[in-house]
Design an enzyme around this catalytic site. Structure first.
Site, mmCIF file in Angstrom:
data_model
loop_
_atom_site.group_PDB
_atom_site.id
_atom_site.type_symbol
_atom_site.label_atom_id
_atom_site.label_comp_id
_atom_site.label_asym_id
_atom_site.label_seq_id
_atom_site.Cartn_x
_atom_site.Cartn_y
_atom_site.Cartn_z
ATOM 1 N N ARG A 172 41.581 36.316 36.780
ATOM 2 C CA ARG A 172 42.411 35.997 37.943
ATOM 3 C C ARG A 172 43.842 36.420 37.622
ATOM 4 N NH1 ARG A 172 39.197 31.338 36.952
ATOM 5 N NH2 ARG A 172 37.716 30.864 38.634
ATOM 6 N N LYS A 183 40.497 27.726 35.943
ATOM 7 C CA LYS A 183 40.655 26.613 36.880
ATOM 8 C C LYS A 183 40.143 25.317 36.254
ATOM 9 C CE LYS A 183 40.529 28.965 41.362
ATOM 10 N NZ LYS A 183 39.817 29.040 42.648
ATOM 11 N N HIS A 232 43.240 40.554 43.661
ATOM 12 C CA HIS A 232 42.008 39.775 43.467
ATOM 13 C C HIS A 232 40.766 40.618 43.716
ATOM 14 C CE1 HIS A 232 40.234 35.905 42.639
ATOM 15 N NE2 HIS A 232 39.456 36.001 43.709
ATOM 16 N N ARG A 240 39.203 41.850 40.567
ATOM 17 C CA ARG A 240 38.288 40.885 39.928
ATOM 18 C C ARG A 240 36.926 40.917 40.615
ATOM 19 N NH1 ARG A 240 37.632 35.549 37.439
ATOM 20 N NH2 ARG A 240 36.813 34.054 38.933
ATOM 21 N N HIS A 273 33.208 30.717 36.827
ATOM 22 C CA HIS A 273 32.795 29.979 38.022
ATOM 23 C C HIS A 273 32.100 28.689 37.611
ATOM 24 C CE1 HIS A 273 32.621 33.793 40.750
ATOM 25 N NE2 HIS A 273 33.833 33.284 40.660
ATOM 26 N N TYR A 279 28.070 37.698 45.026
ATOM 27 C CA TYR A 279 28.111 39.111 44.661
ATOM 28 C C TYR A 279 26.752 39.784 44.832
ATOM 29 C CZ TYR A 279 32.685 38.001 42.848
ATOM 30 O OH TYR A 279 33.990 37.599 42.747
#
Length: 307
Positions: free
Chosen positions: A162, A185, A253, A256, A279, A288
């Site tokens: 990110r 995150k 982004h 990524r 994730h 994806y």
């Protein structure tokens, strides 16, 4: 907070947020979003029942209250995606509160989130991604700024970082090794392999940067030496996009997204890609696969003799 929320309810919300921050490592932006979501729900309850929301009201909340709140939010124009997030916050608060207060949270947890169409990631083609990396520094004011922009873009596409993760690197991270430890995150750490072009791009930047890259200071710097503003990378990407004739979806982004999509197209394992991206849920990574299928159908329809 609303004056229609009792001190006990305010205290319960504050303690839950502290719990999420301390034990679950929720990021500051996430904590603020949780607070807004639950505070909005508590304020609605006060208005809906015509009385300040106290602990007794919270224990008595039922499915009808949840449905009324969601209808109210929809009438205010809240998008289904945002409402689903708010409901998730409320459920998280209630799971914690039920453990603290010893009541059954099932009526709240049974509420169904509104359905919404998940937006598919918009990656670049492999050729376009390479072209962006080649072009990224073209509009830079100086050579070291060009090297900086290329290095950041290469980390996004080559390592799937990110933009916030790339800009959180410090002087202690260079020279880059074969693996990079990233805090993503929620404070979750992951190990990301670093490909040779990314190491070379960062090395070229560090060699050209006129600012002292001390271990505790940000690796990527602005012209005056402060931490690099992500908006500057977005502007550099806008310039590359304009020069290459790419769509507006070609953002930092998107690099990524391109990393993940191209790995999947090359036969990458979905679980491994989930770990590389950081994730929390496999369902996020599974988006994806939809992109890959959509591209396959585009090729099929364009090339099949009967199409």
């Amino acid at each position: 907070m609303s004056l229609d929320i009792s001190p006990a309810a305010r205290d319960a919300l504050a303690r839950w947020l502290d719990h999420e921050r301390a034990l679950n490592g929720a990021a500051a932006n996430t904590i603020r979003a949780y607070g807004r979501d639950v505070q909005g729900f508590l304020a609605f309850l006060a208005d809906y029942h015509g009385a300040p929301t106290g602990m007794a009201h919270l224990r008595a909340v039922g499915l009808r209250d949840l449905r009324a709140w969601m209808a109210h939010e929809r009438n205010r124009g809240i998008a289904p995606r945002s409402l689903a997030r708010a409901l998730s916050s409320v459920k998280g608060f209630y799971r914690w509160l039920a453990r603290q207060e010893g009541f059954d949270p099932s009526p709240v947890l049974a509420a169904r989130a509104p359905r919404f169409q998940r937006k598919l990631p918009r990656p670049l083609s492999e050729d376009a991604a390479r072209a962006v990396l080649d072009d990224m520094g073209t509009g830079a004011s100086t050579g070291w700024v060009a090297a900086r922009d290329v290095a950041v873009a290469t980390l996004l596409y080559g390592c799937g970082l990110r933009i916030s993760e790339a800009l959180s690197l410090t002087g202690a991270d260079v020279p880059l090794g074969e693996v990079l430890r990233i805090r993503g995150k929620g404070g979750k750490e992951r190990l990301v392999p670093v490909i040779a072009p990314a190491r070379a791009a960062v090395q070229a930047y560090t060699a050209a940067c006129p600012h002292q890259l001390t271990p505790e200071a940000p690796l990527f710097r602005g012209v005056r030496g402060g931490a690099l503003n992500p908006r500057l990378i977005a502007r550099a990407m806008e310039g590359a996009r304009a020069r290459l004739g790419l769509p507006a979806t070609a953002t930092p982004h998107a690099l990524r997204h391109s990393f993940a999509t191209h790995l999947l197209s090359a036969g990458g394992d979905l679980r491994a890609i989930q770990e590389l991206l950081g994730h929390a849920s496999l369902s996020t990574t599974q988006a994806y696969t939809a992109v890959d299928t959509a591209r396959l159908m585009e090729v099929y329809e364009a090339a099949h003799p009967k199409a």
